[in-house]
Design a protein around this motif. Structure first.
Motif, PDB file in Angstrom:
ATOM      1  N   ILE A   1       1.174  -1.223   0.383  1.00 37.25           N
ATOM      2  CA  ILE A   1      -0.236   0.263   0.072  1.00 37.25           C
ATOM      3  C   ILE A   1       1.352   1.403  -0.554  1.00 37.25           C
ATOM      4  CG2 ILE A   1      -1.625   1.225   1.513  1.00 37.25           C
ATOM      5  CD1 ILE A   1      -2.737  -1.440   2.146  1.00 37.25           C
ATOM      6  N   SER A   2       0.688   2.118  -0.719  1.00 37.07           N
ATOM      7  CA  SER A   2       1.509   2.715  -0.821  1.00 37.07           C
ATOM      8  C   SER A   2       0.606   4.147  -0.483  1.00 37.07           C
ATOM      9  CB  SER A   2       2.381   3.298  -2.535  1.00 37.07           C
ATOM     10  OG  SER A   2       2.746   4.598  -2.767  1.00 37.07           O
ATOM     11  N   SER A   3       1.140   5.603  -0.092  1.00 40.87           N
ATOM     12  CA  SER A   3       0.498   6.605   0.394  1.00 40.87           C
ATOM     13  C   SER A   3       1.467   7.472  -0.115  1.00 40.87           C
ATOM     14  CB  SER A   3      -0.063   6.564   2.026  1.00 40.87           C
ATOM     15  OG  SER A   3      -0.491   7.929   1.276  1.00 40.87           O
ATOM     16  N   THR A   4       1.263   8.571  -0.694  1.00 35.10           N
ATOM     17  CA  THR A   4       2.043   9.617  -1.266  1.00 35.10           C
ATOM     18  C   THR A   4       1.669  11.363  -0.770  1.00 35.10           C
ATOM     19  OG1 THR A   4       1.751   9.580  -3.352  1.00 35.10           O
ATOM     20  CG2 THR A   4       3.251   8.546  -2.887  1.00 35.10           C
ATOM     21  N   THR A   5       2.226  11.564   0.012  1.00 31.50           N
ATOM     22  CA  THR A   5       1.643  13.125   0.046  1.00 31.50           C
ATOM     23  C   THR A   5       2.366  14.453  -0.345  1.00 31.50           C
ATOM     24  OG1 THR A   5       2.836  13.113   2.096  1.00 31.50           O
ATOM     25  CG2 THR A   5       0.216  12.321   2.361  1.00 31.50           C
TER      26      THR A   5
ATOM     27  N   ARG B   1       1.030  18.306   3.138  1.00 30.96           N
ATOM     28  CA  ARG B   1       2.330  18.753   4.080  1.00 30.96           C
ATOM     29  C   ARG B   1       1.886  19.834   4.245  1.00 30.96           C
ATOM     30  NH1 ARG B   1       7.153  15.562   3.706  1.00 30.96           N
ATOM     31  NH2 ARG B   1       7.454  16.320   1.435  1.00 30.96           N
ATOM     32  N   LEU B   2       2.418  20.756   3.888  1.00 33.58           N
ATOM     33  CA  LEU B   2       2.174  22.123   4.300  1.00 33.58           C
ATOM     34  C   LEU B   2       0.600  22.735   5.036  1.00 33.58           C
ATOM     35  CD1 LEU B   2       4.297  24.719   4.362  1.00 33.58           C
ATOM     36  CD2 LEU B   2       3.859  25.266   2.198  1.00 33.58           C
ATOM     37  N   THR B   3      -0.056  22.306   4.044  1.00 35.22           N
ATOM     38  CA  THR B   3      -0.745  22.802   4.250  1.00 35.22           C
ATOM     39  C   THR B   3      -2.023  22.415   5.233  1.00 35.22           C
ATOM     40  OG1 THR B   3      -2.203  23.359   2.042  1.00 35.22           O
ATOM     41  CG2 THR B   3      -4.094  22.586   3.557  1.00 35.22           C
ATOM     42  N   ALA B   4      -1.332  20.943   6.332  1.00 37.35           N
ATOM     43  CA  ALA B   4      -1.760  20.620   6.961  1.00 37.35           C
ATOM     44  C   ALA B   4      -0.915  21.277   8.382  1.00 37.35           C
ATOM     45  CB  ALA B   4      -1.306  18.943   7.263  1.00 37.35           C
ATOM     46  N   ALA B   5       0.288  21.632   7.891  1.00 40.04           N
ATOM     47  CA  ALA B   5       0.724  21.968   8.978  1.00 40.04           C
ATOM     48  C   ALA B   5       0.713  23.440   9.792  1.00 40.04           C
ATOM     49  CB  ALA B   5       2.278  22.463   8.797  1.00 40.04           C
ATOM     50  N   ILE B   6      -0.297  24.360   8.878  1.00 39.00           N
ATOM     51  CA  ILE B   6      -0.579  25.517   8.519  1.00 39.00           C
ATOM     52  C   ILE B   6      -1.703  25.433   9.329  1.00 39.00           C
ATOM     53  CG2 ILE B   6      -1.549  27.406   7.301  1.00 39.00           C
ATOM     54  CD1 ILE B   6       0.676  27.042   5.484  1.00 39.00           C
ATOM     55  N   PHE B   7      -2.940  24.685   8.799  1.00 39.55           N
ATOM     56  CA  PHE B   7      -4.359  23.866   9.621  1.00 39.55           C
ATOM     57  C   PHE B   7      -3.620  24.126  11.013  1.00 39.55           C
ATOM     58  CE2 PHE B   7      -7.065  21.635  10.852  1.00 39.55           C
ATOM     59  CZ  PHE B   7      -8.209  22.772  10.803  1.00 39.55           C
ATOM     60  N   ALA B   8      -2.702  22.784  11.091  1.00 36.09           N
ATOM     61  CA  ALA B   8      -2.138  22.713  12.483  1.00 36.09           C
ATOM     62  C   ALA B   8      -1.801  23.775  13.570  1.00 36.09           C
ATOM     63  CB  ALA B   8      -1.352  21.290  12.971  1.00 36.09           C
TER      64      ALA B   8
END
Length: 65
Positions: free
Chosen positions: A14-18, A23-30
């Motif tokens: 199972i391959s998951s690429t972000t 990642r930047l959007t998630a970091a800013i939201f957090a």
């Protein structure tokens, strides 16, 4: 990130690429969520919130009075 799952003799990959933007959007939201929670707990005039976070704020040198 890749996760390899093995079940018996059959191996599934199972391959998951972000992307960087995800990642930047998630970091800013957090960061915004965390800052909002600190701001709410630090400057809230609700007595229950004030009492719940009082000692923690003072131990972190965050003024509340």
């Amino acid at each position: 990130m890749s996760i390899i799952s093995s079940t018996g003799s059959n191996t599934d990959k199972i391959s998951s690429t972000t992307t960087l933007s995800q990642r930047l959007t998630a970091a800013i939201f957090a960061s915004i969520l965390g800052a909002s929670l600190v701001y709410f707990a630090g400057f809230s005039h609700i007595e229950a919130v004030h009492n719940a976070a009082h000692d923690t704020r003072h131990s972190a040198a965050f003024p509340c009075h």
